[in-house]
Design a protein around this motif. Structure first.
Motif, mmCIF file in Angstrom:
data_model
loop_
_atom_site.group_PDB
_atom_site.id
_atom_site.type_symbol
_atom_site.label_atom_id
_atom_site.label_comp_id
_atom_site.label_asym_id
_atom_site.label_seq_id
_atom_site.Cartn_x
_atom_site.Cartn_y
_atom_site.Cartn_z
ATOM 1 N N ALA A 149 0.833 -1.211 0.000
ATOM 2 C CA ALA A 149 0.000 0.000 0.000
ATOM 3 C C ALA A 149 0.868 1.262 0.000
ATOM 4 C CB ALA A 149 -0.923 -0.001 1.217
ATOM 5 N N HIS A 150 2.037 1.176 0.647
ATOM 6 C CA HIS A 150 2.910 2.354 0.757
ATOM 7 C C HIS A 150 4.323 1.967 0.353
ATOM 8 C CE1 HIS A 150 -0.386 4.135 3.066
ATOM 9 N NE2 HIS A 150 -0.411 3.022 3.766
ATOM 10 N N PRO A 151 4.566 1.794 -0.947
ATOM 11 C CA PRO A 151 5.897 1.337 -1.376
ATOM 12 C C PRO A 151 6.985 2.366 -1.068
ATOM 13 C CG PRO A 151 4.485 1.803 -3.276
ATOM 14 C CD PRO A 151 3.645 2.015 -2.066
ATOM 15 N N LEU A 152 8.197 1.840 -0.825
ATOM 16 C CA LEU A 152 9.319 2.743 -0.596
ATOM 17 C C LEU A 152 9.681 3.449 -1.888
ATOM 18 C CD1 LEU A 152 11.918 0.927 1.670
ATOM 19 C CD2 LEU A 152 10.296 2.703 2.309
ATOM 20 N N ASP A 153 10.124 4.682 -1.751
ATOM 21 C CA ASP A 153 10.517 5.470 -2.901
ATOM 22 C C ASP A 153 11.844 6.126 -2.530
ATOM 23 O OD1 ASP A 153 9.597 7.269 -5.389
ATOM 24 O OD2 ASP A 153 10.449 8.569 -3.855
ATOM 25 N N SER A 154 12.863 5.937 -3.373
ATOM 26 C CA SER A 154 14.210 6.356 -2.957
ATOM 27 C C SER A 154 14.297 7.865 -2.737
ATOM 28 C CB SER A 154 15.249 5.893 -3.974
ATOM 29 O OG SER A 154 14.967 6.442 -5.224
ATOM 30 N N ALA A 155 13.580 8.656 -3.505
ATOM 31 C CA ALA A 155 13.626 10.112 -3.292
ATOM 32 C C ALA A 155 13.032 10.465 -1.932
ATOM 33 C CB ALA A 155 12.865 10.828 -4.401
ATOM 34 N N LYS A 156 11.942 9.806 -1.568
ATOM 35 C CA LYS A 156 11.311 10.084 -0.272
ATOM 36 C C LYS A 156 12.192 9.601 0.870
ATOM 37 C CE LYS A 156 6.594 9.919 -1.982
ATOM 38 N NZ LYS A 156 5.836 8.891 -2.651
ATOM 39 N N VAL A 157 12.846 8.437 0.666
ATOM 40 C CA VAL A 157 13.757 7.924 1.696
ATOM 41 C C VAL A 157 14.871 8.946 1.941
ATOM 42 C CG1 VAL A 157 15.484 6.151 2.222
ATOM 43 C CG2 VAL A 157 13.260 5.489 1.268
ATOM 44 N N GLN A 158 15.450 9.478 0.870
ATOM 45 C CA GLN A 158 16.550 10.434 1.015
ATOM 46 C C GLN A 158 16.074 11.749 1.637
ATOM 47 O OE1 GLN A 158 19.677 9.651 0.911
ATOM 48 N NE2 GLN A 158 19.022 7.598 0.328
ATOM 49 N N LEU A 159 14.859 12.167 1.297
ATOM 50 C CA LEU A 159 14.296 13.363 1.928
ATOM 51 C C LEU A 159 14.108 13.111 3.427
ATOM 52 C CD1 LEU A 159 12.946 16.152 1.998
ATOM 53 C CD2 LEU A 159 10.826 15.075 1.203
ATOM 54 N N GLY A 160 13.585 11.934 3.747
ATOM 55 C CA GLY A 160 13.393 11.581 5.161
ATOM 56 C C GLY A 160 14.706 11.517 5.901
ATOM 57 N N ARG A 161 15.729 10.991 5.233
ATOM 58 C CA ARG A 161 17.063 10.908 5.846
ATOM 59 C C ARG A 161 17.584 12.317 6.155
ATOM 60 N NH1 ARG A 161 22.163 8.753 2.354
ATOM 61 N NH2 ARG A 161 23.811 8.910 3.927
ATOM 62 N N ARG A 162 17.405 13.207 5.202
ATOM 63 C CA ARG A 162 17.860 14.571 5.402
ATOM 64 C C ARG A 162 17.123 15.237 6.562
ATOM 65 N NH1 ARG A 162 18.355 19.105 0.678
ATOM 66 N NH2 ARG A 162 18.871 20.776 2.124
#
Lengths: 325, 225
Positions: A41-54
């Motif tokens: 339902a909520h797949p990981l997305d690398s851009a969002k992961v990197q934004l979250g990391r930041r």
């Protein structure tokens, strides 16, 4: 023309390869159960992961720009706060609990020592808003990020437009934290048949299965539930655990069962950080008022030897979830 | 040719234009028997009861004929805020000639949604209607001042929420209505204050027995004009 067709085919094939090699969720070994978080339902997305990391590493989240998530959840401590029994927030204020380590959160259905939050997406509201932690609010964070050109750009890359919303900030933070998977300890290599326990570790493993595994259930080393571990109430804190959330007397002194992975990096121990050494924890279980465990000093050493096989050095020093550059 | 195309563009609206009915629901908060005017300065006039915040979630809106649900709004959560006049009106688009004699809605965010992750729009946590110290939406916020309230600055604050048993504060409200272009629903704050002893009960900030009682009382404020 022909070059164009070839290019098109190459682009399509690389797209296909990307799809095949990127499952919607996170990678984990066969001996792990399926995740509680719904990655379909909520797949990981690398851009969002990197934004979250930041966002995770940015003090912009706190009221005075001094505290980030990583201030109390340091990557080098398996995202706990080593040497601090109780963590500190803005203006050097001290909280009332030991910052929990963050890993394998995709399997968790509750967060905080008292399970105050049940959603990894909404949990950050607590430290963001707590006056002794970040002392801010999600509304203020949205305003600060909206005024930040680089963040607007990052939101654009992650969500299709540069609008910053509370939902998007929290989704990005969740996406990053979901990628924190600790599954590379010696224990995991033994499970995969790639390593063997020493004699002492094996003895410790058997004792662990007899005395500890009911609550600290393999391979995550927690059932995810709550338990009363026999610690007496620290009267300077008067922390009654889960009861403070449910308002049910039967929940008094129930605390969330923590994972036992990465213990070498996450001291001090227990919800209020009262024990600095693992041996003190074992001693408590052997001598507590209610149902003391009949484990001798030698057996306690064996259990500690086993517990150290749950240290995941690769996780702790993995640069992919370290400070962004 | 072009005129033909133009005509074609209007064809759908000619065919389908009359195929819906509309119903507008207007919420009208009343305090001291007159339309509520929110006090923004914080208890300005001495001796009078003032309301500063009236904000709540409304979800699972349905129209009924007898016991049968004849219209249901799916996955819609409305944040209704007395300070935002537009939010006090809910326009609905209905199938033509729909027969109904009842309106039902949930006061609060349904527990299934509350148990899921983060959402945007009316459910975005920036609206200040999600608790931070624990999971769950604040289903209903009612704040103000009253001379009989012993709290600091005579403030009463009711933050009613909680979605987990045994302190689930979501409530269903069912009202008898007649088909019309618009209906007005009174939010009778006087009935709430008549049933609430503000010298004893003036603060709810967490799910518990008191929040359950207050949630029951809040549902009784709603009536058709």
């Amino acid at each position: 023309m022909r070059q164009g067709v070839i290019l098109l085919v190459v682009v399509m094939m690389s797209g296909l390869a990307f799809t095949l090699s990127s499952p919607p969720g996170i990678a984990y070994p066969d001996h792990f159960p399926t995740t509680a978080y719904d990655f379909r339902a909520h797949p990981l997305d690398s851009a969002k992961v990197q934004l979250g990391r930041r966002l995770f590493y940015d003090e912009i989240l706190s009221a005075d720009g001094t505290i980030s998530c990583a201030s109390c959840h340091s990557p080098y401590n398996a995202f706990a706060h080593t040497d601090h029994d109780l963590s500190h927030g803005i203006n050097d204020q001290i909280g009332t609990r030991n910052a929990p380590a963050l890993f394998n959160l995709a399997w968790s259905t509750s967060f905080h020592h008292d399970g105050a939050h049940h959603s990894i997406e909404l949990q950050p509201l607590a430290p963001i808003s707590h006056p002794a932690e970040m002392g801010s609010s999600i509304g203020d964070i949205v305003r600060r990020l909206s005024e930040h050109a680089q963040y607007r750009q990052a939101f654009s890359e992650s969500f299709g437009d540069s609008l910053v919303t509370g939902e998007r900030v929290l989704k990005a933070l969740a996406q990053f934290q979901l990628t924190l998977v600790s599954a590379g300890a010696k224990y995991d290599r033994v499970q995969a048949g790639k390593d063997t326990f020493s004699v002492q570790e094996q003895k410790g493993y058997q004792l662990f299965q007899t005395y500890c595994n009911d609550c600290h259930f393999e391979p995550l080393f927690t059932t995810g539930g709550f338990a009363r571990n026999g610690l007496r109430v620290d009267t300077t804190l008067n922390d009654f655990g889960r009861m403070m959330i449910t308002a049910l007397p039967e929940d008094s002194l129930l605390f969330k069962i923590p994972s036992l992975r990465n213990l070498s990096y996450t001291h001090p121990y227990m919800h209020d950080g009262r024990f600095r050494k693992l041996r003190q924890v074992l001693k408590h279980y052997a001598s507590r008022d209610v149902r003391p465990m009949p484990i001798s000093a030698n057996e306690q050493s064996d259990i500690v030897a086993f517990l150290l096989t749950l240290d995941d050095r690769d996780f702790v020093f993995n640069r992919n979830h370290g400070f962004p550059h | 040719m072009y005129r033909g195309l133009l005509w074609l563009c209007f064809l759908p609206s000619l065919l389908f234009g009359q195929r819906t009915d509309s119903l507008r629901i207007d919420f009208r908060p009343l305090l001291n028997g007159v339309a509520l005017e929110l006090e923004e300065e914080g208890g300005a006039s001495a001796g009078a009861r003032e309301v500063e915040v009236l904000r709540f979630y409304l979800s699972e809106l349905q129209l009924l004929e007898g016991e049968e649900v004849v219209f249901a709004e799916e996955d819609h959560h409305h944040l209704i805020d007395a300070a935002q006049v537009a939010s006090l009106q809910l326009p609905l688009t209905l199938p033509p000639g729909l027969r109904y004699d009842g309106l039902r809605f949930t006061l609060g965010v349904d527990s299934l949604t509350a148990a899921s992750g983060v959402f945007g729009g009316d459910l975005d946590p920036t609206n200040g209607m999600y608790w931070t110290w624990r999971s769950g939406y604040i289903n209903f916020k009612l704040e103000g001042t009253s001379p009989d309230c012993p709290a600091r600055k005579q403030r009463f604050q009711f933050h009613v929420g909680g979605f987990q048993a045994p302190f689930n504060s979501e409530r269903r409200v069912t009202l008898a209505i007649k088909p019309a272009r618009s209906i007005s629903i009174i939010i009778d704050l006087d009935s709430f204050f008549a049933a609430t002893d503000l010298s004893q009960q003036y603060q709810v900030m967490s799910p518990g027995e008191l929040s359950m009682k207050v949630a029951d009382r809040l549902t009784r404020m709603f009536r058709v004009e």
